[in-house]
Scaffold this active site. Structure first.
Site, mmCIF file in Angstrom:
data_model
loop_
_atom_site.group_PDB
_atom_site.id
_atom_site.type_symbol
_atom_site.label_atom_id
_atom_site.label_comp_id
_atom_site.label_asym_id
_atom_site.label_seq_id
_atom_site.Cartn_x
_atom_site.Cartn_y
_atom_site.Cartn_z
ATOM 1 N N ASP A 203 0.894 -1.155 0.000
ATOM 2 C CA ASP A 203 0.000 0.000 0.000
ATOM 3 C C ASP A 203 0.927 1.197 0.000
ATOM 4 O O ASP A 203 1.546 1.513 1.020
ATOM 5 C CB ASP A 203 -0.884 -0.006 1.252
ATOM 6 C CG ASP A 203 -1.895 1.128 1.213
ATOM 7 O OD1 ASP A 203 -1.558 2.200 0.673
ATOM 8 O OD2 ASP A 203 -3.022 0.946 1.699
ATOM 9 N N HIS A 204 1.055 1.846 -1.145
ATOM 10 C CA HIS A 204 2.148 2.817 -1.267
ATOM 11 C C HIS A 204 1.991 4.004 -0.329
ATOM 12 O O HIS A 204 2.951 4.730 -0.072
ATOM 13 C CB HIS A 204 2.309 3.278 -2.724
ATOM 14 C CG HIS A 204 1.248 4.214 -3.188
ATOM 15 N ND1 HIS A 204 0.095 3.790 -3.781
ATOM 16 C CD2 HIS A 204 1.172 5.555 -3.132
ATOM 17 C CE1 HIS A 204 -0.643 4.834 -4.082
ATOM 18 N NE2 HIS A 204 -0.026 5.910 -3.698
ATOM 19 N N HIS A 266 -5.978 2.694 1.566
ATOM 20 C CA HIS A 266 -5.193 3.840 2.027
ATOM 21 C C HIS A 266 -5.785 4.513 3.264
ATOM 22 O O HIS A 266 -5.097 4.774 4.239
ATOM 23 C CB HIS A 266 -5.085 4.896 0.930
ATOM 24 C CG HIS A 266 -4.456 4.402 -0.335
ATOM 25 N ND1 HIS A 266 -3.492 3.447 -0.347
ATOM 26 C CD2 HIS A 266 -4.651 4.753 -1.623
ATOM 27 C CE1 HIS A 266 -3.103 3.227 -1.601
ATOM 28 N NE2 HIS A 266 -3.810 4.015 -2.381
#
Lengths: 514, 351
Positions: A203-204, A266
Site C-alpha cells: 500500500d504505497h 489507504h
C-alpha cells in the site's frame, strides 16, 4: 552462497555496518510481472533507477521483466530507458543507467504459460551461476489483479517459491481482492504457495515519509499522548481528495469505485496508524498486531444501516481550474449507465477503551475542489468560554491537521488574542512544514517499499488479517450500495462533493473545506 | 526563482542586522502570502573575500535543502569596519503552497575581527538550532573563536595539503564539537560497499582473515585513504601503527590477535577529483576483493583460489562536489559514532 573456506568463527554481527546510513542488502534478482505496464513504467522502473543512482540497491542486482508483449531484451531495455527518462524524479546519469540496463533481461509470455516460467527460472538461474551466488528472488506482481492467483500458483508449480540458501519474496499490488470473499480466496491461494513472511501486500501510502512520521509524531512526542483519546478528541476526519477525473483509467475505475480504490486500503491504513496503541517495538508483527486490533474494533455495519453511515456520489460536469470538464458518465470508456461512485464518505467508530464514541469520518473523491490528503483531529471545545465579546472572529476548537500531500507537515490551530484593548480572539495556525526542517529530498514511496522488501522488512506492508478485516468493514457498504434503488447523488466537478455527505456528520461537526 | 527582500548597511552592528532580519520577516508576512522560515540549522561560513563568488556558487548548488540561516563572514585584509547585507528569499514555486524562506546574512569583516568573531555571530544565530561552522579557506582563528557556539564544525581533511596536520587538527577540533569531514563523506560509498561485501554470513568470517588492504587515492587525498584504513582498523580491532614510505606509497603493518595486516596507501595520479579511487582487500585464504571507480558505479572483482574471477558493477552515481557539500550539511543533523575512532586510527598511522 559460495563463501571462502571459513577457518575462523563467523561474527554474529557485521562489525562494519555500525554508523552506516544504508545497511547492506542481500544480492537480489527482482522479477516484475507486468513489466511493460503502466505502474512499472511510471513508478517501479524509475524507483529502481533512483535506488541504483543513490547506491542503495544490493551490491549485486538483476532485474527480469515479464510481460505478454513479445519483445526481446533490447526492446525492453529501450522501454525501460524511456520510462526512467520520463518519470524519474531526477535526470538519469547515463553511466548508471547503462549499467543498470545491462543487468536487465526480459522474458515474454502469458502468465498462465508453463514454458514462460521455465524460461524465467532459467534466466534467474543464469544470474546465479554467472555470479556464483544464490540471489534472493523478489517477484513483483504488477499486473491486473485477476492474474495474481495464477502467477503465484505457477511460481509454486515451477519451484520458484523457494530457493536454496536464499530468500524468495512476493510483492502483491492492490487491490487485494474486490470484496471479502475474493480477498479470502486470494489469501488462501497465495498462502497455499508462499508463507505469510514471504508475502508483501503493498500500500504505497505507507511508504510516504509523512505517513511514517505520524508514528513518530504520536510515539516520540509526549505532548500528544494525553490528548489522544475520547476524553479530548471530538472527532476525526480523514480526507483524500483529488481535483482530477479518472483520466484513462475507466477500465479499472468503473469496476472499482472510490470505496475500493481508496477507503478500503489507504484511508483505513491512515486510520489504523492514527489510532493504534503504541507497539512494544517497531518490528513488523508488533506494529501490524496493533493495527489490526483497530480494524477489529470497528464494527462492520449491517447492510440496512449503511445509508446512515455511508454516502456515495458521482461527479457531473463542472468547472475545474477554470476549465469546463465533463461528468463521469461522459468520460471516455465509462458506460453511460454506470453507477460507480467517484465519491465515498463513511462514518466509522472504533469501539475500544481509547476511542469509543469518537466519530471517524473518511471521505475520498475525484474531481473535487482541491487535491489534498490530510487527517484533521478536532479536539473538544473548552468547557466554558469567557471571551464572547463582539469583535471576535470566533473561537474554534483546536484542530491538529496532519497534511500528507501536497503540503507535508503538521498544523495546530490555536486561539490567540487580537492585539488591542479588547479581549477579542481569533484562530491562528502553528505550522510545521517538512520542507523547512530537513535538507534531504524524500524518496518516492515505491523506492522505500521496494528496498524494505529486499531487506525483508514487512512493517510497512499489510498482513493477511489486516486486509481481510478491512474488507469486513467495507463489504456491507458495497453490498448495500449494489442493492440500493436510490439514485446516485451527483456533485458538480470542482465542488466540495455531494451535499448528502453533510448528513453523515453528527452534532455540530463540519467537513473541513477542501 | 526565489523572490528576495534585501537590506544592507555599511559600518553596522550585529544588533542592527538582527533588527533588519526581523523587519524583513514582518514585511514578508505583511505581503499576505503564506510564508514559513526554514528552520534547519545556522550555517556560519568564514571565507576569503576574494573567493566569495566560488563559495556562494557552492552553496547555491546545495539546492533547496539549505540551512535556515546562513551567515557568511567574508574576510578582507586591513578592513576595520563591518558591512552587512541581509536577504530573505522565499521559494514561491507552488501557487497554493506555503513558501519556504531562506535567510542569508553576508558580513564583510577584517582579519582583526576574527579573534572575537563570536561576539559578532552570536546575536545573529537562530536560537535552539544547531550551529554549523565552516571555514573552507583556513581561518583557524575564526573556528577557535566560534568553538563555544558551534555544535558542528564542517571540515575537509583533504583541503589541508599536509595530511598529518589535517588529521591532527581534526582530532583537536573533535574534542569540542562534532565534526563533519567531507573527506569522510566521500568515503561513505566505499565503506558501504566493503561492509556489504562481507555482510553475508558466508563471507563474514573472512574479516578475521584479512592479511592486506591497499587503498588507492587522489595524490592530494592521503587523509581520505588514512580515514578509510582508520575505519577498518577501528572496526576490526587492528592496532594501527605509523606508516612508512615505500614504493611511492605509505605502508604500515597493523597488529591484531597475533597476526599482522599489511596496510598500504597508493597515490593514483589518474584520479580526477579528490577522494578515493580503489581498495583491494586480501585474506589469508587467498580471497582477493577489489573495488575501483568505474563507469556507473564501482567495478568490483573477487578472486578465489582455483576459481575464475568474478566481476560486477556496484551501481551508484558520483555525487559530485556540490553533492558532497550538501550531504555534509545534511550530516550535521546526524551523528556517526564511527568517525572519531576512524580519525584516531588515521592519526596513529599518518603521524
Amino acid at each position: 552462497m559460495t563463501g571462502p573456506m571459513a577457518t575462523v568463527e563467523t561474527p554474529e554481527q557485521n562489525p562494519l555496518v555500525e554508523g552506516l546510513e544504508r545497511l547492506p542488502v542481500h544480492p537480489t534478482t527482482l522479477v516484475i510481472f507486468g513489466a511493460t505496464g503502466d505502474l512499472a513504467k511510471r513508478k517501479l522502473l524509475p524507483a529502481i533507477y533512483n535506488l541504483a543512482h543513490e547506491g542503495a540497491l544490493p551490491e549485486r542486482f538483476n532485474l527480469i521483466g515479464v510481460s505478454r508483449s513479445d519483445i526481446g531484451d533490447d526492446a525492453f531495455r529501450e522501454q525501460a530507458t524511456q520510462s526512467i527518462e520520463q518519470f524519474s524524479r531526477r535526470s538519469p546519469d547515463e553511466l548508471v543507467l547503462r549499467s543498470l540496463l545491462e543487468r536487465m533481461r526480459y522474458v515474454p509470455g502469458t502468465f498462465d504459460d508453463d514454458s514462460m516460467y521455465g524460461r524465467l527460472g532459467d534466466v534467474a538461474s543464469e544470474f546465479d551461476a554467472e555470479a556464483d551466488i544464490a540471489f534472493n528472488r523478489l517477484f513483483y506482481l504488477s499486473t491486473a489483479p485477476g492474474f495474481f492467483p495464477v502467477i503465484v500458483e505457477k511460481l509454486g508449480e515451477h519451484g520458484l517459491d523457494r530457493h536454496e540458501d536464499a530468500e524468495v519474496r512476493v510483492i502483491v499490488e492492490k487491490p487485494f481482492g474486490t470484496d471479502l470473499a475474493s480477498a479470502l480466496e486470494l489469501n488462501r491461494r497465495v498462502l497455499a504457495v508462499f508463507d505469510e513472511r514471504q508475502v508483501f501486500r503493498i500500500d504505497h501510502y505507507l511508504g510516504k515519509e509523512t505517513v511514517q512520521n505520524m508514528i513518530v509524531l504520536r510515539f516520540a512526542n509526549g505532548i500528544f499522548e494525553p490528548l489522544w483519546n475520547r476524553s479530548y478528541v471530538d472527532y476525526v476526519q480523514i480526507t483524500a481528495a483529488e481535483d482530477i477525473g479518472i483520466g484513462s483509467r475507466a477500465g479499472y475505475y468503473d469496476k472499482s469505485g472510490a470505496l475500493r480504490d481508496l477507503i478500503q486500503n489507504h484511508l483505513l491504513q491512515l486510520l489504523m496508524i492514527l489510532t493504534m496503541e503504541p507497539p512494544v517495538s517497531f518490528s513488523a508483527d508488533e506494529v501490524r498486531d496493533e493495527k489490526v486490533k483497530i480494524l477489529r474494533a470497528i464494527p462492520a455495519p449491517e447492510v440496512e444501516d449503511v445509508l446512515q453511515m455511508a454516502v456515495r456520489g458521482q461527479y457531473g460536469p463542472g468547472t475545474s481550474g477554470a476549465e469546463e470538464v465533463p461528468g463521469y458518465l461522459d468520460e471516455e470508456g465509462v458506460p453511460g449507465d454506470s453507477s460507480t461512485e467517484t465519491f465515498a464518505a463513511v462514518r466509522l467508530q472504533v469501539d475500544n477503551w481509547r476511542w469509543a464514541g469518537v466519530p471517524f469520518y473518511l471521505r475520498t473523491g475525484k474531481r473535487l475542489a482541491r487535491k489534498t490528503t490530510e487527517i484533521a483531529v478536532t479536539l473538544k471545545p473548552v468547557p466554558h468560554l469567557a471571551f464572547k465579546q463582539s469583535g471576535s472572529l470566533g473561537v474554534q476548537p483546536n484542530q491538529l491537521i496532519l497534511a500528507v500531500q501536497p503540503n507535508e507537515g503538521v498544523t495546530l490551530s490555536l486561539v490567540a488574542k487580537i492585539p488591542g484593548a479588547r479581549m477579542s480572539v481569533r484562530p491562528v495556525n502553528m505550522e510545521f512544514l517538512y520542507g523547512t526542517s530537513f535538507m534531504s529530498q524524500s524518496p518516492e514511496a515505491y523506492e522505500r517499499l521496494i528496498l524494505d522488501t529486499m531487506r525483508g522488512d514487512a512493517t510497512l506492508f499489510a498482513r493477511n488479517d489486516e486486509v481481510e478485516a478491512a474488507w469486513r468493514i467495507c463489504d456491507p457498504i458495497l453490498q448495500a450500495w449494489s442493492q440500493s434503488d436510490d439514485s446516485l447523488p451527483q456533485y458538480p466537478s470542482g465542488s466540495q462533493g455531494p451535499k448528502e455527505a453533510e448528513g453523515l456528520l453528527l452534532d455540530e461537526h463540519r467537513w473541513r473545506a477542501l | 526563482m526565489p523572490e528576495a527582500a534585501r537590506w544592507s548597511a555599511e559600518d553596522t552592528t550585529p544588533d542592527a542586522i538582527d533588527s533588519a532580519l526581523r523587519r524583513l520577516l514582518e514585511e514578508r508576512h505583511a505581503e499576505g502570502g503564506a510564508y514559513a522560515p526554514a528552520r534547519v540549522l545556522n550555517l556560519v561560513a568564514v571565507i576569503d573575500r576574494d573567493w566569495r563568488g566560488e563559495i556562494e556558487n557552492r552553496l547555491e548548488r546545495v539546492g533547496r535543502y539549505h540551512p535556515s540561516r546562513t551567515i557568511i563572514c567574508s574576510v578582507e585584509r586591513r578592513r576595520t569596519t563591518m558591512d552587512a547585507w541581509a536577504t530573505l528569499s522565499a521559494d514561491t514555486s507552488g501557487p497554493r503552497e506555503i513558501a519556504v524562506g531562506e535567510e542569508r546574512v553576508e558580513l564583510t569583516i577584517g582579519e582583526a575581527h576574527l579573534s572575537r568573531l563570536e561576539t559578532i555571530v552570536d546575536p545573529l544565530l537562530v536560537p535552539d538550532l544547531e550551529t554549523l561552522v565552516w571555514a573552507p579557506h583556513g581561518h583557524e582563528e575564526a573556528i577557535d573563536a566560534l568553538r563555544g557556539l558551534a555544535d558542528v564544525v564542517l571540515i575537509d581533511s583533504v583541503a589541508e595539503p599536509d595530511p598529518v596536520a589535517a588529521v591532527s587538527r581534526a582530532l583537536e577540533l573533535l574534542r569540542s564539537a562534532y565534526l563533519v569531514d567531507l573527506a569522510w563523506i566521500r568515503s561513505a560509498p566505499w565503506r558501504e560497499r566493503v561492509a556489504a561485501s562481507f555482510d553475508p554470513p558466508g563471507w563474514r568470517s573472512a574479516l578475521a582473515e584479512i592479511a592486506a588492504v591497499s587503498v588507492r587515492h587522489h595524490p592530494d587525498s592521503v587523509a581520505s585513504g588514512g580515514l578509510l584504513l582508520g575505519w577498518l582498523s577501528s572496526r576490526l580491532g587492528w592496532d594501527a601503527v605509523g606508516m612508512e614510505r615505500e614504493d611511492g606509497g605509505l605502508v604500515a603493518r597493523a597488529r591484531t590477535r597475533g597476526r599482522r595486516v599489511r596496510l598500504r596507501l597508493e597515490p593514483d595520479s589518474s584520479m580526477p577529483v579528490p577522494g578515493l579511487s580503489g581498495i583491494t582487500i586480501e585474506a589469508a585464504t587467498g580471497m582477493r576483493l577489489s573495488l575501483d571507480r568505474g563507469p556507473g558505479g564501482l567495478s568490483a572483482r573477487r578472486e578465489l583460489p582455483g576459481r575464475p574471477p568474478s566481476t560486477w558493477v556496484v551501481l551508484g552515481a558520483s555525487r559530485g562536489e556540490a553533492g558532497i557539500l550538501g550531504e555534509g550539511i545534511r550530516q550535521a543533523l546526524l551523528r556517526d559514532p564511527t568517525y572519531g575512532p576512524a580519525l584516531r586510527g588515521a592519526c596513529a598511522m599518518l603521524s
